[in-house]
Design an enzyme around this catalytic site. Structure first.
Site, PDB file in Angstrom:
ATOM      1  N   GLY A  71       0.810  -1.214   0.000  1.00 15.36           N
ATOM      2  CA  GLY A  71       0.000   0.000   0.000  1.00 15.36           C
ATOM      3  C   GLY A  71       0.839   1.258   0.000  1.00 15.36           C
ATOM      4  O   GLY A  71       0.309   2.357   0.131  1.00 15.36           O
ATOM      5  N   HIS A 131      -5.014  15.353   2.623  1.00 13.92           N
ATOM      6  CA  HIS A 131      -4.402  14.385   3.521  1.00 13.92           C
ATOM      7  C   HIS A 131      -3.692  15.102   4.671  1.00 13.92           C
ATOM      8  O   HIS A 131      -3.526  16.324   4.650  1.00 13.92           O
ATOM      9  CB  HIS A 131      -3.394  13.511   2.770  1.00 13.92           C
ATOM     10  CG  HIS A 131      -4.017  12.369   2.041  1.00 13.92           C
ATOM     11  ND1 HIS A 131      -4.466  12.484   0.741  1.00 13.92           N
ATOM     12  CD2 HIS A 131      -4.289  11.093   2.421  1.00 13.92           C
ATOM     13  CE1 HIS A 131      -4.979  11.331   0.349  1.00 13.92           C
ATOM     14  NE2 HIS A 131      -4.875  10.469   1.344  1.00 13.92           N
ATOM     15  N   LYS A 135       2.007  13.168   5.101  1.00 20.76           N
ATOM     16  CA  LYS A 135       2.051  12.398   3.864  1.00 20.76           C
ATOM     17  C   LYS A 135       3.160  12.927   2.965  1.00 20.76           C
ATOM     18  O   LYS A 135       3.256  14.126   2.713  1.00 20.76           O
ATOM     19  CB  LYS A 135       0.703  12.456   3.139  1.00 20.76           C
ATOM     20  CG  LYS A 135       0.644  11.532   1.922  1.00 20.76           C
ATOM     21  CD  LYS A 135      -0.784  11.347   1.430  1.00 20.76           C
ATOM     22  CE  LYS A 135      -0.821  10.449   0.206  1.00 20.76           C
ATOM     23  NZ  LYS A 135      -0.283   9.095   0.485  1.00 20.76           N
TER      24      LYS A 135
END
Length: 233
Positions: A71, A131, A135
């Site tokens: 991921g 986000h 990030k």
């Protein structure tokens, strides 16, 4: 099932908790300070690390004959290399920008809407993603996947973070507080607007989806996607 966690940050810890709740065993918690010792005993590896570590993590897993659920985003310039290594080692691989069950349903909705809107050129598509400030990559892998879903089902040719040309999709990336992830696809015309939106409330959805994908992938060979896991083909 024995799971190797490659990346043991916030997401790794949530994945660990959910995996243990579902009766699985964690045989490796890999971070920057330890080795791959224990990897070869795993039934599957789950990689939620950082872009600079992803290729090493995935390569080590394939070379240890351990299938990988990844991921991590921001490393896709090496994607073809990892696919080649997976095939060479007869491995199993699922790489997704987002393992959330809701987001993958959202991907399908986005593609379906793009097919409908293809015939209405008075609408201009754009995207926004929000986000948390930690990030590392922008735009998010999820936003890029959404843009690619539109491109594959419309007359758009590319996405950009600059001012968009006629055949480009503009993506606006925002980093705010601790936002887990919000993605919006807009179709705007002079008359009205159409909007679809997915809002994550926490990291649980990403982690649960990753564990479900790992359960599905264990024992399989080949390159798969969340569409295969969720039977969304």
């Amino acid at each position: 099932m024995k799971i190797a966690l490659l990346g043991y940050g916030k997401m790794g810890k949530v994945i660990e908790r959910i995996a243990l709740e579902r009766g699985h065993e964690i045989v490796l918690r890999k971070d920057e300070f330890n080795t791959y010792d224990g990897l070869s005993t795993a039934d599957v590896a789950i990689d939620f690390s950082v872009p600079s570590a992803a290729v090493s993590n995935i390569s080590a897993s394939f070379n240890a004959n351990v299938p990988v659920v990844s991921g991590t985003t921001g490393w896709l310039e090496h994607y073809d290399e990892m696919i080649a290594l997976c095939n060479e080692t007869k491995g199993g691989f699922i790489s997704s920008s987002n393992f959330s069950l809701g987001v993958n349903i959202f991907f399908g909705l986005n593609e379906y809407l793009a097919k409908i809107m293809k015939q209405f050129d008075s609408y201009k598509v754009s995207m926004e993603e929000i986000h948390h400030i930690h990030k590392l990559d922008a735009p998010s892998g999820t936003a890029i996947s959404l843009a690619q879903g539109v491109i594959e089902n419309s007359n758009y040719a590319n996405w950009t973070m600059e001012e968009a040309k006629a055949n480009e999709i503009q993506i606006e990336a925002k980093r705010i507080g601790e936002v887990p992830g919000t993605h919006t696809v807009n179709y705007d015309s002079a008359i009205d607007s159409i909007e679809i939106k997915h809002t994550a409330h926490n990291r649980e959805g990403f982690a649960l989806g990753a564990v479900i994908a790992a359960e599905w992938l264990a024992g399989k060979q080949g390159i798969f996607s969340m569409k295969d896991v969720l039977n969304l083909q």
